[in-house]
Design a protein around this motif. Structure first.
Motif, PDB file in Angstrom:
ATOM      1  N   CYS A 161      37.016  68.114  35.389  1.00 35.45           N
ATOM      2  CA  CYS A 161      36.634  67.488  34.115  1.00 35.45           C
ATOM      3  C   CYS A 161      35.127  67.597  33.924  1.00 35.45           C
ATOM      4  O   CYS A 161      34.651  68.008  32.864  1.00 35.45           O
ATOM      5  N   HIS A 162      34.377  67.254  34.967  1.00 32.01           N
ATOM      6  CA  HIS A 162      32.922  67.254  34.846  1.00 32.01           C
ATOM      7  C   HIS A 162      32.366  68.645  34.553  1.00 32.01           C
ATOM      8  O   HIS A 162      31.498  68.795  33.698  1.00 32.01           O
ATOM      9  N   VAL A 163      32.839  69.681  35.273  1.00 31.32           N
ATOM     10  CA  VAL A 163      32.250  71.008  35.043  1.00 31.32           C
ATOM     11  C   VAL A 163      32.557  71.499  33.628  1.00 31.32           C
ATOM     12  O   VAL A 163      31.709  72.110  32.978  1.00 31.32           O
ATOM     13  N   SER A 164      33.759  71.197  33.137  1.00 34.99           N
ATOM     14  CA  SER A 164      34.094  71.582  31.763  1.00 34.99           C
ATOM     15  C   SER A 164      33.197  70.837  30.782  1.00 34.99           C
ATOM     16  O   SER A 164      32.620  71.433  29.863  1.00 34.99           O
ATOM     17  N   ASP A 165      33.051  69.549  31.009  1.00 33.34           N
ATOM     18  CA  ASP A 165      32.154  68.757  30.151  1.00 33.34           C
ATOM     19  C   ASP A 165      30.707  69.267  30.231  1.00 33.34           C
ATOM     20  O   ASP A 165      29.945  69.156  29.277  1.00 33.34           O
ATOM     21  N   ALA A 166      30.345  69.804  31.392  1.00 35.38           N
ATOM     22  CA  ALA A 166      28.982  70.314  31.566  1.00 35.38           C
ATOM     23  C   ALA A 166      28.791  71.684  30.904  1.00 35.38           C
ATOM     24  O   ALA A 166      27.669  72.175  30.832  1.00 35.38           O
ATOM     25  N   GLY A 167      29.891  72.304  30.460  1.00 41.42           N
ATOM     26  CA  GLY A 167      29.775  73.578  29.755  1.00 41.42           C
ATOM     27  C   GLY A 167      30.291  74.788  30.528  1.00 41.42           C
ATOM     28  O   GLY A 167      30.181  75.912  30.047  1.00 41.42           O
ATOM     29  N   TYR A 168      30.844  74.568  31.729  1.00 39.54           N
ATOM     30  CA  TYR A 168      31.438  75.667  32.491  1.00 39.54           C
ATOM     31  C   TYR A 168      32.917  75.776  32.104  1.00 39.54           C
ATOM     32  O   TYR A 168      33.683  74.829  32.317  1.00 39.54           O
ATOM     33  N   ASP A 169      33.308  76.940  31.605  1.00 39.24           N
ATOM     34  CA  ASP A 169      34.649  77.097  31.035  1.00 39.24           C
ATOM     35  C   ASP A 169      35.703  77.331  32.118  1.00 39.24           C
ATOM     36  O   ASP A 169      36.279  78.413  32.234  1.00 39.24           O
ATOM     37  N   ILE A 170      35.967  76.290  32.881  1.00 40.88           N
ATOM     38  CA  ILE A 170      36.889  76.414  34.015  1.00 40.88           C
ATOM     39  C   ILE A 170      38.325  76.644  33.551  1.00 40.88           C
ATOM     40  O   ILE A 170      39.132  77.244  34.268  1.00 40.88           O
ATOM     41  N   ALA A 171      38.656  76.196  32.340  1.00 44.36           N
ATOM     42  CA  ALA A 171      40.011  76.421  31.815  1.00 44.36           C
ATOM     43  C   ALA A 171      40.164  77.850  31.296  1.00 44.36           C
ATOM     44  O   ALA A 171      41.182  78.496  31.538  1.00 44.36           O
ATOM     45  N   GLY A 172      39.145  78.365  30.619  1.00 47.61           N
ATOM     46  CA  GLY A 172      39.254  79.676  29.983  1.00 47.61           C
ATOM     47  C   GLY A 172      38.809  80.828  30.860  1.00 47.61           C
ATOM     48  O   GLY A 172      39.236  81.969  30.666  1.00 47.61           O
TER      49      GLY A 172
END
Ligand code: FE
Ligand code: FE
Ligand code: ZN
Length: 277
Positions: free
Chosen positions: A178-189
């Motif tokens: 959650c944090h890395v995605s919120d930080a702008g790292y596109d871990i889902a995509g």
């Protein structure tokens, strides 16, 4: 082995926490070392700790993650707040020796307006004061959402802390999805892209645990609001890729999703069904 678990409370004792983990299909778990919003820590019962260690051995648990309270801030502009963080971290590391060789995770802190460089240097200073060669615990910096003046939203900031810690071999990183995605790292995509970046800046050998949370907010939101698996912007397919990724699959995965025990049991079952052996 698939090390999957969730956040549990030690309020009924440590052995009991291990039993609870088993009852929901977990093979690791996370717990707060003390009240997450306060400072008081219960006295340790060495026989209860030994009973948990026996249970962990008997059932082949993966590494456990102890989580520091949210209230500590080793890089506050207030000297008393920093002192409180130092004392709490030092005491927690002493207590961790009743469960040798596990992981201890903390949020690096918020620089409260002093600037990122000052924040990073205060965090490293604190770690240099509390780490000792005889501790068996690996201390993890958690990747943060980059909310406000939070340190650790960028991989470069964590790298800088690790570089300044003398006993750097005692240190690792816990990646929160959650944090890395919120930080702008596109871990889902773009999981491969994020892991390549992590490896380039920090080194994948430093990665020791994953907080597996969906996010209520889109990529780069800097909010830090966890969602149940599949109920946020990351989505179930992203977690399928994360738990099966060759660079991650050996790590302990800890759920910090908004759930009671039955909800955790369901998410653990879901992730087990997605895991490829
Ligand atoms: Fe955390
Ligand atoms: Fe987390
Ligand atoms: Zn969070």
């Amino acid at each position: 082995m698939f090390f999957i678990g969730c956040h549990l409370s030690p309020s009924a004792g440590y052995r009991a926490m291990g039993e609870t983990a088993l009852s929901i299909g977990a093979s690791t778990f996370q717990f707060f070392t003390r009240n997450p919003r306060g400072s008081r820590a219960k006295a340790i019962d060495p026989s209860d700790m030994q009973a948990l260690r026996d249970l962990l051995d008997a059932h082949g648990f993966g590494p456990l993650v102890a989580h520091a309270p949210y209230t500590i801030n080793p890089c506050s502009k207030d000297a008393r707040t920093r002192e409180f963080a130092r004392l709490t971290l030092a005491d927690d590391l002493q207590r961790m020796e009743y469960l040798p060789g596990q992981l201890y995770n903390f949020h690096p802190g918020s620089h409260t307006g002093q600037g990122m460089e000052a924040g990073i240097s205060l965090i490293a200073e604190t770690l240099n004061e509390i780490l000792t060669p005889d501790h068996t615990t690996t201390v993890l910096l958690e990747t943060m959402a980059g909310k406000g003046t939070e340190v650790g939203g960028r991989f470069e900031e964590l790298r800088e802390i690790l570089d300044r810690v003398t006993l750097t071999e005692k240190m690792g990183v816990c990646l929160d999805t959650c944090h890395v995605s919120d930080a702008g790292y596109d871990i889902a995509g773009d999981l491969d892209g994020v892991l390549t970046e992590f490896d380039r800046i920090i080194g994948l050998d430093r990665l020791r645990a994953i907080h597996i949370n969906d996010s209520l907010n889109p990529l780069g939101a800097h909010k830090d609001r966890h969602a149940k698996i599949g109920a946020g912007y990351l989505g179930t397919a992203a977690f399928d890729r994360i738990i099966n990724h060759p660079a991650l699959r050996h790590l302990p995965f800890l759920l910090e999703t908004p759930n009671e025990l039955d909800g955790y049991a369901a998410e653990i079952a879901l992730l087990r069904s997605l895991r490829k052996e």
